[in-house]
Design a protein around this motif. Structure first.
Motif, PDB file in Angstrom:
ATOM      1  N   ILE A  63       0.843  -1.199   0.000  1.00  0.00           N
ATOM      2  CA  ILE A  63       0.000   0.000   0.000  1.00  0.00           C
ATOM      3  C   ILE A  63       0.876   1.247   0.000  1.00  0.00           C
ATOM      4  O   ILE A  63       1.878   1.300   0.723  1.00  0.00           O
ATOM      5  N   LEU A  64       0.502   2.216  -0.825  1.00  0.00           N
ATOM      6  CA  LEU A  64       1.084   3.557  -0.701  1.00  0.00           C
ATOM      7  C   LEU A  64      -0.064   4.548  -0.781  1.00  0.00           C
ATOM      8  O   LEU A  64      -0.922   4.459  -1.663  1.00  0.00           O
ATOM      9  N   THR A  65      -0.083   5.465   0.160  1.00  0.00           N
ATOM     10  CA  THR A  65      -1.042   6.551   0.066  1.00  0.00           C
ATOM     11  C   THR A  65      -0.494   7.733   0.860  1.00  0.00           C
ATOM     12  O   THR A  65       0.575   7.641   1.448  1.00  0.00           O
ATOM     13  N   GLY A  66      -1.214   8.855   0.829  1.00  0.00           N
ATOM     14  CA  GLY A  66      -0.684  10.000   1.549  1.00  0.00           C
ATOM     15  C   GLY A  66      -1.607  11.194   1.512  1.00  0.00           C
ATOM     16  O   GLY A  66      -2.689  11.153   0.928  1.00  0.00           O
ATOM     17  N   ASP A  67      -1.158  12.255   2.150  1.00  0.00           N
ATOM     18  CA  ASP A  67      -1.931  13.495   2.228  1.00  0.00           C
ATOM     19  C   ASP A  67      -0.994  14.685   2.130  1.00  0.00           C
ATOM     20  O   ASP A  67       0.146  14.628   2.577  1.00  0.00           O
ATOM     21  N   ARG A  68      -1.519  15.755   1.566  1.00  0.00           N
ATOM     22  CA  ARG A  68      -0.749  17.005   1.551  1.00  0.00           C
ATOM     23  C   ARG A  68      -0.834  17.662   2.923  1.00  0.00           C
ATOM     24  O   ARG A  68      -1.933  17.816   3.451  1.00  0.00           O
ATOM     25  N   PRO A  69       0.276  18.094   3.457  1.00  0.00           N
ATOM     26  CA  PRO A  69       0.226  18.752   4.770  1.00  0.00           C
ATOM     27  C   PRO A  69      -0.084  20.244   4.646  1.00  0.00           C
ATOM     28  O   PRO A  69       0.797  21.087   4.770  1.00  0.00           O
TER      29      PRO A  69
ATOM     30  N   VAL B  49       2.769   5.297   4.209  1.00  0.00           N
ATOM     31  CA  VAL B  49       1.885   6.464   4.223  1.00  0.00           C
ATOM     32  C   VAL B  49       2.767   7.712   4.206  1.00  0.00           C
ATOM     33  O   VAL B  49       3.647   7.878   5.055  1.00  0.00           O
ATOM     34  N   MET B  50       2.515   8.552   3.220  1.00  0.00           N
ATOM     35  CA  MET B  50       3.423   9.649   2.927  1.00  0.00           C
ATOM     36  C   MET B  50       2.812  11.013   3.252  1.00  0.00           C
ATOM     37  O   MET B  50       1.669  11.283   2.903  1.00  0.00           O
ATOM     38  N   ILE B  51       3.583  11.831   3.894  1.00  0.00           N
ATOM     39  CA  ILE B  51       3.179  13.225   4.077  1.00  0.00           C
ATOM     40  C   ILE B  51       3.740  13.983   2.873  1.00  0.00           C
ATOM     41  O   ILE B  51       4.954  14.159   2.744  1.00  0.00           O
ATOM     42  N   ALA B  52       2.837  14.387   1.977  1.00  0.00           N
ATOM     43  CA  ALA B  52       3.240  14.868   0.649  1.00  0.00           C
ATOM     44  C   ALA B  52       3.576  16.363   0.691  1.00  0.00           C
ATOM     45  O   ALA B  52       2.885  17.189   0.103  1.00  0.00           O
ATOM     46  N   ASP B  53       4.679  16.679   1.347  1.00  0.00           N
ATOM     47  CA  ASP B  53       5.044  18.104   1.474  1.00  0.00           C
ATOM     48  C   ASP B  53       5.489  18.695   0.134  1.00  0.00           C
ATOM     49  O   ASP B  53       5.177  19.845  -0.176  1.00  0.00           O
ATOM     50  N   ALA B  54       6.187  17.888  -0.678  1.00  0.00           N
ATOM     51  CA  ALA B  54       6.641  18.411  -1.971  1.00  0.00           C
ATOM     52  C   ALA B  54       5.435  18.725  -2.856  1.00  0.00           C
ATOM     53  O   ALA B  54       5.405  19.743  -3.547  1.00  0.00           O
ATOM     54  N   GLN B  55       4.445  17.844  -2.812  1.00  0.00           N
ATOM     55  CA  GLN B  55       3.234  18.122  -3.598  1.00  0.00           C
ATOM     56  C   GLN B  55       2.493  19.347  -3.046  1.00  0.00           C
ATOM     57  O   GLN B  55       1.983  20.158  -3.813  1.00  0.00           O
ATOM     58  N   ALA B  56       2.477  19.495  -1.735  1.00  0.00           N
ATOM     59  CA  ALA B  56       1.818  20.665  -1.138  1.00  0.00           C
ATOM     60  C   ALA B  56       2.497  21.958  -1.592  1.00  0.00           C
ATOM     61  O   ALA B  56       1.858  22.999  -1.748  1.00  0.00           O
TER      62      ALA B  56
ATOM     63  N   ASP C  10     -11.716  11.744  -5.395  1.00  0.00           N
ATOM     64  CA  ASP C  10     -11.092  12.800  -6.196  1.00  0.00           C
ATOM     65  C   ASP C  10      -9.729  12.381  -6.739  1.00  0.00           C
ATOM     66  O   ASP C  10      -9.204  13.024  -7.652  1.00  0.00           O
ATOM     67  N   GLN C  11      -9.175  11.296  -6.187  1.00  0.00           N
ATOM     68  CA  GLN C  11      -7.853  10.865  -6.622  1.00  0.00           C
ATOM     69  C   GLN C  11      -7.897   9.842  -7.752  1.00  0.00           C
ATOM     70  O   GLN C  11      -6.866   9.402  -8.241  1.00  0.00           O
ATOM     71  N   GLU C  12      -9.095   9.474  -8.176  1.00  0.00           N
ATOM     72  CA  GLU C  12      -9.230   8.449  -9.209  1.00  0.00           C
ATOM     73  C   GLU C  12      -8.462   8.804 -10.497  1.00  0.00           C
ATOM     74  O   GLU C  12      -7.747   7.943 -11.030  1.00  0.00           O
TER      75      GLU C  12
ATOM     76  N   PRO D 182      -5.285   3.255  -1.371  1.00  0.00           N
ATOM     77  CA  PRO D 182      -6.565   3.647  -0.783  1.00  0.00           C
ATOM     78  C   PRO D 182      -6.661   5.167  -0.681  1.00  0.00           C
ATOM     79  O   PRO D 182      -5.898   5.789   0.051  1.00  0.00           O
ATOM     80  N   VAL D 183      -7.565   5.744  -1.448  1.00  0.00           N
ATOM     81  CA  VAL D 183      -7.712   7.201  -1.482  1.00  0.00           C
ATOM     82  C   VAL D 183      -9.180   7.577  -1.678  1.00  0.00           C
ATOM     83  O   VAL D 183     -10.021   6.721  -1.934  1.00  0.00           O
ATOM     84  N   GLY D 184      -9.453   8.857  -1.608  1.00  0.00           N
ATOM     85  CA  GLY D 184     -10.788   9.371  -1.874  1.00  0.00           C
ATOM     86  C   GLY D 184     -11.048   9.402  -3.376  1.00  0.00           C
ATOM     87  O   GLY D 184     -10.136   9.274  -4.204  1.00  0.00           O
TER      88      GLY D 184
ATOM     89  N   SER E 283       4.257  13.360 -10.625  1.00  0.00           N
ATOM     90  CA  SER E 283       4.990  13.160  -9.379  1.00  0.00           C
ATOM     91  C   SER E 283       4.274  12.122  -8.510  1.00  0.00           C
ATOM     92  O   SER E 283       4.898  11.303  -7.829  1.00  0.00           O
ATOM     93  N   GLN E 284       2.950  12.137  -8.588  1.00  0.00           N
ATOM     94  CA  GLN E 284       2.191  11.166  -7.811  1.00  0.00           C
ATOM     95  C   GLN E 284       2.398   9.741  -8.355  1.00  0.00           C
ATOM     96  O   GLN E 284       2.421   8.776  -7.591  1.00  0.00           O
ATOM     97  N   ALA E 285       2.574   9.641  -9.656  1.00  0.00           N
ATOM     98  CA  ALA E 285       2.886   8.332 -10.242  1.00  0.00           C
ATOM     99  C   ALA E 285       4.239   7.843  -9.728  1.00  0.00           C
ATOM    100  O   ALA E 285       4.433   6.651  -9.470  1.00  0.00           O
ATOM    101  N   ALA E 286       5.163   8.781  -9.559  1.00  0.00           N
ATOM    102  CA  ALA E 286       6.468   8.418  -8.998  1.00  0.00           C
ATOM    103  C   ALA E 286       6.300   7.923  -7.558  1.00  0.00           C
ATOM    104  O   ALA E 286       6.873   6.900  -7.169  1.00  0.00           O
ATOM    105  N   ASP E 287       5.476   8.625  -6.774  1.00  0.00           N
ATOM    106  CA  ASP E 287       5.248   8.213  -5.376  1.00  0.00           C
ATOM    107  C   ASP E 287       4.745   6.770  -5.314  1.00  0.00           C
ATOM    108  O   ASP E 287       5.203   5.970  -4.507  1.00  0.00           O
ATOM    109  N   ILE E 288       3.776   6.503  -6.168  1.00  0.00           N
ATOM    110  CA  ILE E 288       3.103   5.198  -6.099  1.00  0.00           C
ATOM    111  C   ILE E 288       4.017   4.084  -6.589  1.00  0.00           C
ATOM    112  O   ILE E 288       4.164   3.052  -5.940  1.00  0.00           O
ATOM    113  N   THR E 289       4.657   4.328  -7.740  1.00  0.00           N
ATOM    114  CA  THR E 289       5.467   3.259  -8.335  1.00  0.00           C
ATOM    115  C   THR E 289       6.783   3.034  -7.598  1.00  0.00           C
ATOM    116  O   THR E 289       7.302   1.924  -7.587  1.00  0.00           O
TER     117      THR E 289
HETATM  118  N1  TRP Z   1      -2.830  13.975  -3.871  1.00  0.00           N
HETATM  119  C1  TRP Z   1      -2.977  13.506  -2.524  1.00  0.00           C
HETATM  120  C2  TRP Z   1      -3.791  14.574  -1.755  1.00  0.00           C
HETATM  121  O1  TRP Z   1      -4.272  15.499  -2.331  1.00  0.00           O
HETATM  122  C3  TRP Z   1      -1.669  13.280  -1.819  1.00  0.00           C
HETATM  123  C4  TRP Z   1      -0.762  12.324  -2.505  1.00  0.00           C
HETATM  124  C5  TRP Z   1       0.462  12.596  -3.049  1.00  0.00           C
HETATM  125  C6  TRP Z   1      -1.015  10.928  -2.734  1.00  0.00           C
HETATM  126  N2  TRP Z   1       1.004  11.491  -3.583  1.00  0.00           N
HETATM  127  C7  TRP Z   1       0.132  10.450  -3.415  1.00  0.00           C
HETATM  128  C8  TRP Z   1      -2.071  10.068  -2.455  1.00  0.00           C
HETATM  129  C9  TRP Z   1       0.218   9.119  -3.823  1.00  0.00           C
HETATM  130  C10 TRP Z   1      -1.965   8.740  -2.881  1.00  0.00           C
HETATM  131  C11 TRP Z   1      -0.829   8.271  -3.560  1.00  0.00           C
HETATM  132  O2  TRP Z   1      -3.936  14.482  -0.557  1.00  0.00           O
END
Ligand code: TRP
Length: 384
Positions: free
Chosen positions: A5-11, A41-48, A163-165, A159-161, A145-151
């Motif tokens: 599993i990989l998932t995360g949230d923007r801080p 489970v990733m705290i996606a600071d770079a994405q934020a 909106d992430q589909e 597992p996400v909401g 970048s999110q594809a990089a996170d996952i792969t």
């Molecule tokens: N986009 C997700 C959000 O808005 C955070 C996120 C970044 C993420 N990389 C991810 C979620 C990879 C799932 C997989 O909160």
């Protein structure tokens, strides 16, 4: 194949109950199911930072808030590796190679990116005449970048909401493109959506489609019992339900949506008292019975709000208690993140090495250089 599993949230703020039912609760269940080989489970600071470039301090402040929310909601560092995105530089490198596999046109069609660009007003002026106008390139590219996170973590399950589909779909495309162009190195992930419609997108307390900090319609995991009650009391219900005796609408009634997301059968035994009033009294055994009575009329908003408040606090109180303890032990929380980031880095480095191998840009790997010199020397061999 390993189940990962990989998932995360923007801080960008504390987590609210929309995050909880949309994804966090599920993660804790998955974690405790014992069915997964690895969980990240990733705290996606770079994405934020892609849309907060001018406010890195906000992102920095919220890393600990999200970490506290994770741990207090039940993520266990013994089972789940929690890490900070920016500390895994391999992710950026992967992203850079994936960028060549995605077209600008495809990104422009990504519905989430489209909606977010509009929401942020990025598209209003695209002449680039000041820093505010236009879409930051980094933001535009965040699906890559999110594809990089996952792969990077060879995740099989994300597992996400809802909106992430589109992000997961884009990731799957990148995986297929990479594997068919360079040879297999990446794993195609599956999305795991919440099973209950109410959890897919929990509305704000004002009934607006989404809980969001900027709308001020959130109930946070870290809210006190008093704050939760104040918010529940002022919640949007059915504007047509003026008198208690009037028939009420359940559909689109936020109080019922929250009950759909949080209420469990045992809550009727625990908090049935909420429905015992001076004038009217009910002995409900299920949410369906409550809904039927509300539709028929005679059930007041205050009674269901009292019940909802009790139901919410049943979930939130243990989270609140753990958070208060963890807040007094920040060195522990930061150590979890530091260690987690170290483990994540090793994992991502492994994938990056495989990616470079398949792309044949691993010039200095063990044994590769000798081969390379031999191969290239052929070109310059002088005829005898
Ligand atoms: N986009 C997700 C959000 O808005 C955070 C996120 C970044 C993420 N990389 C991810 C979620 C990879 C799932 C997989 O909160």
């Amino acid at each position: 194949m390993a189940k990962i599993i990989l998932t995360g949230d923007r801080p960008t703020g504390r987590l609210h109950i929309g995050h909880y039912v949309g994804s966090l609760r599920r993660r804790v269940e998955l974690q405790n199911s014992g069915e997964f080989d690895k969980i990240f489970v990733m705290i996606a600071d770079a994405q934020a930072l892609t849309d907060n470039a001018d406010n890195p301090e906000k992102v920095r402040q919220n890393i600990i808030e999200v970490a506290l929310d994770y741990l207090s909601a039940g993520l266990d560092p013994e089972k789940t590796n929690i890490f900070i995105q920016s500390q895994v530089s391999e992710l950026t490198e992967l992203c850079f190679f994936y960028m060549n596999l995605v077209t600008v046109q495809r990104l422009q069609r990504n519905p989430t990116v489209k909606a977010e660009i509009q929401m942020r007003g990025f598209s209003e002026s695209n002449d680039g005449s000041d820093n505010k106008a236009g879409t930051p390139v980094g933001f535009f590219c965040y699906p890559i970048s999110q594809a990089a996170d996952i792969t990077a973590f060879k995740a099989t399950c994300v597992p996400v909401g809802e909106d992430q589909e589109p992000m997961i779909e884009q990731t799957r495309e990148i995986v297929r493109k990479f594997n068919s162009t360079y040879g297999p190195a990446l794993v195609e992930p599956q999305i795991l959506l919440p099973e209950n419609a109410a959890c897919l997108r929990l509305p704000g307390t004002d009934g607006k489609a989404k809980m969001s900090k900027s709308l001020g319609n959130c109930i946070y995991l870290s809210d006190s019992a008093e704050e939760v009650w104040a918010k529940v009391k002022s919640m949007y219900t059915d504007p047509g339900h003026l008198q208690v005796s009037d028939p009420g609408k359940v559909e689109g009634n936020t109080v019922f949506t929250y009950l759909d997301a949080f209420c469990r059968p045992e809550h009727f035994e625990m908090f049935g008292d909420c429905f015992h009033g001076k004038k009217v009294s009910f002995d409900f055994k299920s949410l369906d019975e409550v809904k039927a009575q509300y539709r028929a009329g005679g059930l007041g908003d205050m009674m269901i709000k009292n019940f909802l408040n009790a139901v919410l606090n049943d979930t939130l109180e243990p989270i609140r208690k753990r958070r208060a303890e963890l807040e007094q032990n920040l060195p522990y929380v930061y150590e979890v993140l530091r260690k987690g980031s170290e483990v994540a880095r090793a994992e991502a480095a492994d994938t990056l090495a495989a990616v470079k191998r398949q792309m044949r840009i691993n010039y200095f790997d063990e044994g590769v250089l000798d081969e390379l010199i031999k191969e290239q020397s052929e070109k310059y061999k002088k005829a005898e």
